[in-house]
Design an enzyme around this catalytic site. Structure first.
Site, PDB file in Angstrom:
ATOM      1  N   GLU A 101      86.673 -71.941  35.333  1.00  0.00           N
ATOM      2  CA  GLU A 101      85.474 -71.317  34.755  1.00  0.00           C
ATOM      3  C   GLU A 101      85.864 -70.358  33.632  1.00  0.00           C
ATOM      4  O   GLU A 101      86.809 -69.592  33.743  1.00  0.00           O
ATOM      5  CB  GLU A 101      84.715 -70.560  35.840  1.00  0.00           C
ATOM      6  CG  GLU A 101      83.367 -70.033  35.394  1.00  0.00           C
ATOM      7  CD  GLU A 101      82.586 -69.432  36.544  1.00  0.00           C
ATOM      8  OE1 GLU A 101      81.348 -69.496  36.517  1.00  0.00           O
ATOM      9  OE2 GLU A 101      83.219 -68.894  37.477  1.00  0.00           O
ATOM     10  N   LYS A 150      79.807 -78.032  28.339  1.00  0.00           N
ATOM     11  CA  LYS A 150      81.142 -77.800  28.900  1.00  0.00           C
ATOM     12  C   LYS A 150      82.180 -78.760  28.313  1.00  0.00           C
ATOM     13  O   LYS A 150      83.391 -78.585  28.528  1.00  0.00           O
ATOM     14  CB  LYS A 150      81.097 -77.923  30.422  1.00  0.00           C
ATOM     15  CG  LYS A 150      80.331 -76.790  31.090  1.00  0.00           C
ATOM     16  CD  LYS A 150      80.276 -76.959  32.587  1.00  0.00           C
ATOM     17  CE  LYS A 150      79.622 -75.747  33.247  1.00  0.00           C
ATOM     18  NZ  LYS A 150      78.234 -75.498  32.793  1.00  0.00           N
TER      19      LYS A 150
END
Length: 657
Positions: free
Chosen positions: A566, A434
């Site tokens: 997200e 991420k």
């Protein structure tokens, strides 16, 4: 005396020696019978030696017997458990007896004859008795197996009380045959093998191990033979073929199992021998259809022997597995540092049970507390530090964004400073995929952590970061959530049916971190080849089927929309143009120009000011603005998601579905 014998009989080693002794006595009897028959039926016991010369005949027989048993022991034939033996053991016996006969004849002619001219074994004598002895010995082994089965008839009578499940074995090779025999010979087995399924045209239509072999395309065999379960027994099955087989038989209403090693265990032991296989259900790891990475960790584990190792966040999912694997390496001392005492206690008790000799210490504290960190480093002076302490939940860190900076970024900074101050040899940061072009505060904070580590190329401490994808079964991950939702009757909630992620197991992730720790030199950013991405929707559907339900009928899969921060896909970690190889085929080093210490300090000052100004605010916008300022690759998720269909990762996903 009786008590002593009873005690010894209960010992495994004594029973093993007794079994070997009985086999030797049986084989001596076989030889004696063969020798006696030859003596009776032959006019002469050997060429040139009259039968009447009984003494020389006996001497020759003893020499032949000794040489036969020498080679049987050399080939370790008496170590076999003959009721479970295979063709290889019988072949070894033939070779051993052949060599024994040849050596006996040569020995008698070139050694014994120098003492007594008539004292030699004739070729016909040696060959005949050896062949007859071998025949009797093999017959005794077959008889033993038949007797063993008959002695278990009492157990077999109970088979009528056991409801057998008709099962088809996919794979009519050596592994499948072994499984079929094992299931049939085990009176307590719940399975009744009724056929093989294979693609080999030579085998199709024939019989293997007493079972018919059917074409894999003949799906009618499932209903014709009333098959309710299928066991896949194929060595080195490709991920694509495994997925195809699972989907095919699952859709036919069969429960699909696999004959393989227990999940999470290596398929071979340290000597390279195959471990015992078991019939087990498909697991979450199998559903990813990615072969788990098995790293040869022996050499790198040696690096940690007799070293003092500190693991921050040692009670967490990754941190606790790091502690387990480090404990195997016989470190001088292992220190678990964590703010949550319950997790720390659990891993402490586990390690105490498994490694009572381990010098284990647990320290409770936060990486945000500079004084506490300084105290721990000053006391233990660790040689190696694994920094796994971090906030990792994306939605929480979007809302409590200042905490992500204080714990992840400044916590890493505090720990790295202490490592330099107290002469730590290596410092390994646990990072995440991420951090690649992040779309949320958590990912951006981990990218900033990497900058803190990479800028220290001038340090005596070797700093490195390890970046990998989602970890199966970790606290707060999607797998435990899906399991709870299925157990509660559903629905399973996913944010978007298009969303894809890379997965790896906790042991895999920890092995990577430990391996990278041994490799680390100066400021590297290690990444792992994660394989192919997995569509979360497909994973949810497969989990429902695994637990015995029908997707959309028993358990619904419901879309609830993307969470704050997200994105639809995580970016590929492995892009060859941006990476250089290491000696491990699964580990790469990203070619990334690090910031200088001065540049990183400037970025940290911006973040500190943002945190200070947000003391009285919840989810302060100024913190996110500051994070975008210091991490140039930080984008809003909408910017990334609207281009998702053109992304390499999403295209690769389409090609595999």
């Amino acid at each position: 005396m009786k008590k002593v014998l009873t005690y010894l009989a209960d010992k495994h080693y004594f029973r093993g020696y007794l079994r070997r002794l009985l086999l030797v006595l049986v084989d001596i009897c076989c030889f004696a019978v063969a020798d006696f028959v030859y003596f009776v039926l032959s006019d002469q016991a050997s060429f040139g030696t009259p039968v009447s010369d009984h003494a020389i005949y006996v001497y020759n027989s003893i020499v032949l017997l000794v040489w036969l048993f020498i080679f049987r022991f050399v080939f370790k034939l008496y170590s076999n458990v003959w009721r479970y033996t295979n063709t290889e053991a019988y072949f070894k016996m033939v070779i051993a007896d052949g060599l024994g006969a040849v050596c006996a004849v040569f020995f008698s002619r070139f050694v014994m004859m120098s003492f007594v001219s008539e004292f030699y074994i004739g070729i016909w004598h040696g060959v005949t008795i050896t062949a007859f002895t071998l025949l009797l010995t093999l017959l005794s082994r077959f008889a033993y197996r038949l007797i063993y089965k008959n002695l278990n008839r009492r157990d077999r009578r109970n088979e009528a009380n056991i409801e057998k499940t008709n099962v088809a074995i996919v794979g009519a090779g050596q592994l499948g045959v072994f499984l079929a025999n094992e299931l049939r010979e085990n009176p307590r087995s719940q399975y009744k093998p009724v056929c093989f399924i294979d693609v080999d045209e030579v085998k199709i239509g024939g019989n293997v191990a007493g079972l018919g072999v059917y074409d894999s395309n003949d799906i009618g065999v499932i209903s014709k033979l009333d098959i309710t379960e299928v066991i896949i027994a194929i060595y080195n099955l490709s991920t694509e073929k495994r997925q195809e087989l699972y989907n095919t038989y699952n859709e036919l209403g069969c429960k699909v199992k696999v004959y393989a090693s227990p999940i999470g265990e290596k398929t071979t032991n340290e000597a390279g021998e195959k471990k015992k296989l078991i019939v087990r259900d498909f697991t979450i790891e199998d559903l990813l259809f990615r072969k788990p990475v098995e790293m040869d960790t022996k050499l790198v584990y040696d690096y940690y022997t007799n070293k003092t190792v500190l693991v921050t966040g040692g009670g967490g999912s990754i941190g606790s597995e790091l502690c387990r694997q480090i404990a195997k390496c016989s470190p001088k001392k292992l220190i678990i540092f964590d703010i949550y005492e319950n997790n720390a206690y659990d891993i402490q008790q586990e390690l105490i049970r498994k490694y009572p000799e381990l010098d284990l210490c647990v320290e409770i504290g936060s990486v945000r507390d500079i004084d506490r960190i300084d105290c721990v480093f000053a006391h233990y002076r660790p040689d190696v530090v694994f920094h796994a302490a971090a906030h990792k939940h994306v939605p929480f860190m979007e809302h409590s964004n200042a905490e992500a900076i204080k714990n992840n970024v400044l916590g890493t900074y505090n720990t790295a400073n202490a490592a330099e101050k107290y002469g730590t040899g290596k410092f390994i940061l646990v990072s995440t995929d991420k951090a690649v072009n992040p779309t949320n505060v958590m990912g951006a904070s981990k990218r900033m952590c990497e900058m803190v580590i990479q800028c220290r190329t001038d340090s005596k401490t070797s700093f490195a970061a390890v970046r990998f994808g989602n970890v199966l079964g970790s606290n707060g991950s999607v797998i435990p959530l899906f399991k709870r939702q299925i157990a509660e009757g559903g629905p399973i909630t996913i944010t978007d049916k298009r969303i894809i992620r890379y997965f790896m197991t906790i042991p895999e992730a920890s092995s990577l971190v430990i391996t990278a720790g041994a490799m680390a030199k100066k400021g590297e950013l290690f990444v792992l080849d994660m394989g192919k991405p997995v569509k979360i929707y497909d994973l949810a559907v497969s989990m429902i089927r695994l637990m015995g339900y029908e997707p959309g009928v028993d358990i619904e899969v419901k879309e609830i929309g993307l969470r704050p921060g997200e994105k639809l896909y995580e970016e590929l970690l492995i892009k060859t143009e941006d990476l250089s190889k290491t000696e491990n085929d699964m580990i790469f080093i990203e070619k990334d120009t690090p910031y200088t210490r001065e540049q990183v300090e400037e970025k940290l000052s911006i973040l500190r000011r943002a945190v200070e100004s947000a003391k009285t605010q919840i989810a302060a916008a100024s913190v996110k603005t500051a994070m975008k300022q210091v991490v140039p690759t930080f984008f809003e998720p909408e910017e990334i998601n609207k281009k998702a269909q053109e992304a390499e990762e999403m295209k690769m996903m389409k090609e595999t579905t």
